[in-house]
Write a protein that holds these residues in place. Structure first.
Motif, PDB file in Angstrom:
ATOM      1  N   VAL A  86       0.882  -1.113   0.037  1.00  0.00           N
ATOM      2  CA  VAL A  86       0.087   0.124   0.011  1.00  0.00           C
ATOM      3  C   VAL A  86       0.675   1.404  -0.106  1.00  0.00           C
ATOM      4  N   LEU A  87       1.868   1.359   0.981  1.00  0.00           N
ATOM      5  CA  LEU A  87       2.797   2.294   0.954  1.00  0.00           C
ATOM      6  C   LEU A  87       3.449   2.687  -0.467  1.00  0.00           C
ATOM      7  N   SER A  88       3.903   1.627  -1.117  1.00  0.00           N
ATOM      8  CA  SER A  88       4.646   1.848  -2.154  1.00  0.00           C
ATOM      9  C   SER A  88       3.616   2.212  -3.392  1.00  0.00           C
ATOM     10  N   SER A  95       0.496  12.845  -7.519  1.00  0.00           N
ATOM     11  CA  SER A  95      -0.648  13.278  -7.305  1.00  0.00           C
ATOM     12  C   SER A  95      -1.114  13.413  -5.912  1.00  0.00           C
ATOM     13  N   ILE A  96      -0.808  12.182  -5.231  1.00  0.00           N
ATOM     14  CA  ILE A  96      -1.125  11.806  -3.885  1.00  0.00           C
ATOM     15  C   ILE A  96      -0.299  12.234  -2.736  1.00  0.00           C
ATOM     16  N   PRO A  97      -0.576  13.091  -1.843  1.00  0.00           N
ATOM     17  CA  PRO A  97       0.163  13.568  -0.615  1.00  0.00           C
ATOM     18  C   PRO A  97       0.432  12.388   0.357  1.00  0.00           C
ATOM     19  N   ASP A  98       1.114  11.442   0.022  1.00  0.00           N
ATOM     20  CA  ASP A  98       1.353  10.194   0.685  1.00  0.00           C
ATOM     21  C   ASP A  98       2.094  10.450   2.007  1.00  0.00           C
ATOM     22  N   GLU A  99       2.848  11.630   2.277  1.00  0.00           N
ATOM     23  CA  GLU A  99       3.183  12.095   3.563  1.00  0.00           C
ATOM     24  C   GLU A  99       2.209  12.488   4.584  1.00  0.00           C
ATOM     25  N   ASN A 100       1.226  12.737   4.022  1.00  0.00           N
ATOM     26  CA  ASN A 100       0.064  12.984   4.798  1.00  0.00           C
ATOM     27  C   ASN A 100      -0.973  11.929   5.169  1.00  0.00           C
ATOM     28  N   ILE A 101      -0.748  11.085   4.752  1.00  0.00           N
ATOM     29  CA  ILE A 101      -1.761   9.729   4.826  1.00  0.00           C
ATOM     30  C   ILE A 101      -1.200   8.494   5.896  1.00  0.00           C
ATOM     31  N   LYS A 102      -1.787   8.178   6.712  1.00  0.00           N
ATOM     32  CA  LYS A 102      -1.544   7.227   7.562  1.00  0.00           C
ATOM     33  C   LYS A 102      -2.321   5.862   6.886  1.00  0.00           C
ATOM     34  N   ASP A 107      -6.322  -7.662   8.920  1.00  0.00           N
ATOM     35  CA  ASP A 107      -7.134  -8.868   8.343  1.00  0.00           C
ATOM     36  C   ASP A 107      -7.512  -8.505   6.989  1.00  0.00           C
ATOM     37  N   GLY A 108      -6.732  -7.900   6.467  1.00  0.00           N
ATOM     38  CA  GLY A 108      -6.629  -7.384   4.873  1.00  0.00           C
ATOM     39  C   GLY A 108      -7.619  -6.430   4.445  1.00  0.00           C
ATOM     40  N   ILE A 109      -8.174  -5.640   5.573  1.00  0.00           N
ATOM     41  CA  ILE A 109      -8.873  -4.489   5.421  1.00  0.00           C
ATOM     42  C   ILE A 109      -8.135  -3.202   5.608  1.00  0.00           C
ATOM     43  N   VAL A 110      -7.899  -2.473   4.517  1.00  0.00           N
ATOM     44  CA  VAL A 110      -6.837  -1.357   4.690  1.00  0.00           C
ATOM     45  C   VAL A 110      -7.777  -0.010   5.212  1.00  0.00           C
ATOM     46  N   ALA A 128      -5.642   3.110  -6.440  1.00  0.00           N
ATOM     47  CA  ALA A 128      -4.200   2.534  -6.471  1.00  0.00           C
ATOM     48  C   ALA A 128      -4.197   1.391  -5.797  1.00  0.00           C
ATOM     49  N   LEU A 129      -5.054   1.250  -4.677  1.00  0.00           N
ATOM     50  CA  LEU A 129      -4.938  -0.074  -3.994  1.00  0.00           C
ATOM     51  C   LEU A 129      -5.953  -1.263  -4.380  1.00  0.00           C
ATOM     52  N   GLU A 130      -6.960  -0.904  -5.209  1.00  0.00           N
ATOM     53  CA  GLU A 130      -7.998  -1.889  -5.353  1.00  0.00           C
ATOM     54  C   GLU A 130      -7.474  -3.242  -6.066  1.00  0.00           C
ATOM     55  N   GLY A 131      -6.257  -3.226  -6.814  1.00  0.00           N
ATOM     56  CA  GLY A 131      -5.872  -4.403  -7.517  1.00  0.00           C
ATOM     57  C   GLY A 131      -4.606  -5.081  -6.752  1.00  0.00           C
ATOM     58  N   LEU A 132      -4.356  -4.770  -5.357  1.00  0.00           N
ATOM     59  CA  LEU A 132      -3.278  -5.108  -4.595  1.00  0.00           C
ATOM     60  C   LEU A 132      -3.515  -6.483  -4.131  1.00  0.00           C
ATOM     61  N   ALA A 133      -2.719  -7.686  -4.185  1.00  0.00           N
ATOM     62  CA  ALA A 133      -2.867  -9.013  -3.690  1.00  0.00           C
ATOM     63  C   ALA A 133      -3.336  -8.623  -2.298  1.00  0.00           C
ATOM     64  N   GLY A 134      -4.273  -9.449  -1.691  1.00  0.00           N
ATOM     65  CA  GLY A 134      -4.467  -9.570  -0.118  1.00  0.00           C
ATOM     66  C   GLY A 134      -5.267  -8.497   0.256  1.00  0.00           C
ATOM     67  N   VAL A 135      -5.665  -7.650  -0.329  1.00  0.00           N
ATOM     68  CA  VAL A 135      -6.592  -6.542   0.000  1.00  0.00           C
ATOM     69  C   VAL A 135      -8.029  -7.172   0.008  1.00  0.00           C
ATOM     70  N   ARG A 136      -8.731  -6.955   1.009  1.00  0.00           N
ATOM     71  CA  ARG A 136     -10.062  -7.367   1.193  1.00  0.00           C
ATOM     72  C   ARG A 136     -11.206  -6.317   1.137  1.00  0.00           C
ATOM     73  N   GLY A 137     -10.652  -5.050   1.404  1.00  0.00           N
ATOM     74  CA  GLY A 137     -11.787  -3.964   1.473  1.00  0.00           C
ATOM     75  C   GLY A 137     -10.906  -2.698   1.584  1.00  0.00           C
ATOM     76  N   ILE A 138     -11.503  -1.731   1.581  1.00  0.00           N
ATOM     77  CA  ILE A 138     -10.753  -0.337   1.602  1.00  0.00           C
ATOM     78  C   ILE A 138     -11.725   0.689   2.523  1.00  0.00           C
ATOM     79  N   VAL A 139     -11.063   1.163   3.885  1.00  0.00           N
ATOM     80  CA  VAL A 139     -11.995   2.180   4.415  1.00  0.00           C
ATOM     81  C   VAL A 139     -11.478   3.351   4.160  1.00  0.00           C
ATOM     82  N   ASP A 140     -11.916   4.418   3.508  1.00  0.00           N
ATOM     83  CA  ASP A 140     -11.212   5.824   3.335  1.00  0.00           C
ATOM     84  C   ASP A 140     -11.816   6.551   4.156  1.00  0.00           C
ATOM     85  N   ASN A 141     -11.191   7.061   5.274  1.00  0.00           N
ATOM     86  CA  ASN A 141     -11.218   8.318   6.240  1.00  0.00           C
ATOM     87  C   ASN A 141     -10.398   9.269   5.848  1.00  0.00           C
TER      88      ASN A 141
END
Length: 224
Positions: A86-88, A95-102, A107-110, A128-141
């Motif tokens: 995910v970090l990579s 265009s993503i300010p990754d330095e501001n994102i934690k 259990d596979g939920i990002v 960017a994360l949808e196709g990563l192996a192992g990801v079961r869900g994304i919670v965007d806060n």
């Protein structure tokens, strides 16, 4: 007006049309134009693709999605491996300010937390994360910084409606309460409702959207 049986058949045909979903075991139920997907897919990306496919079908008024991501051994990863991926992935998009994102993975939920300037940065981060192996869900806060007045937000959203070729801006209205936009009116499809919301998110300063736009059930005439 399309019957639930017709909508169900159209949704199943749409799912089969996508080669990525053709062999997936997805159940489709329809009641009063509301589509429910059941079953499981082996990647989170396929879940997103299935949802997108349903939204394209005429007559769908809403999606009550209960599709599960059941990872096969080929796609299973530890939470620490997923976090590294995910970090990579976030760093690869300038265009993503990754330095501001934690990032937190459980259990596979990002879960993504932090500040961004625009909604499109939130969307790019998710995609960017949808196709990563192992990801079961994304919670965007992720939180969008407020940089515009309520009146400016309303004006820019209306302008965005008029620019969208897929939208009939005369049938849509917007109210603003601070940084919250309330969308009202009617559209012809579930996909068009999402287009209106995406257009609204393009306005700087929008922190929250309450999408009250209704989807009109299409009417059909038949000749003997």
């Amino acid at each position: 007006m399309k019957s639930d049986i017709q909508i169900q058949q159209d949704v199943m045909d749409q799912l089969k049309w996508d080669p990525l979903l053709n062999s997936a075991r997805i159940g489709v139920a329809v009641k009063n134009g509301v589509v429910t997907l059941s079953g499981s897919v082996d990647t989170y990306y396929k879940k997103i693709k299935a949802e997108d496919a349903v939204k394209k079908v005429s007559g769908v008024l809403a999606l009550a999605e209960s599709l599960q991501v059941g990872l096969s051994p080929l796609y299973q990863k530890s939470d620490s491996d997923i976090a590294e991926s995910v970090l990579s992935a976030l760093k690869q998009h300038t265009s993503i300010p990754d330095e501001n994102i934690k990032v937190k993975v459980e259990d596979g939920i990002v879960t993504l937390e932090g500040l961004v300037d625009w909604n499109y940065q939130r969307k790019i981060a998710e995609q960017a994360l949808e196709g990563l192996a192992g990801v079961r869900g994304i919670v965007d806060n992720l939180i969008i910084k407020s940089v515009a007045s309520s009146e400016n937000i309303k004006k820019r959203i209306k302008e965005a409606f008029h620019r969208q070729a897929t939208l009939d801006a005369s049938r849509l209205s917007v109210e603003t309460v601070g940084t919250k936009a309330i969308l009202k009116g009617s559209v012809r499809s579930f996909a068009e409702k999402e287009d209106a919301e995406s257009a609204a998110w393009s306005s700087p300063g929008v922190f929250e959207i309450d999408n009250r736009i209704s989807v009109e059930a299409p009417e059909y005439s038949y000749e003997e």
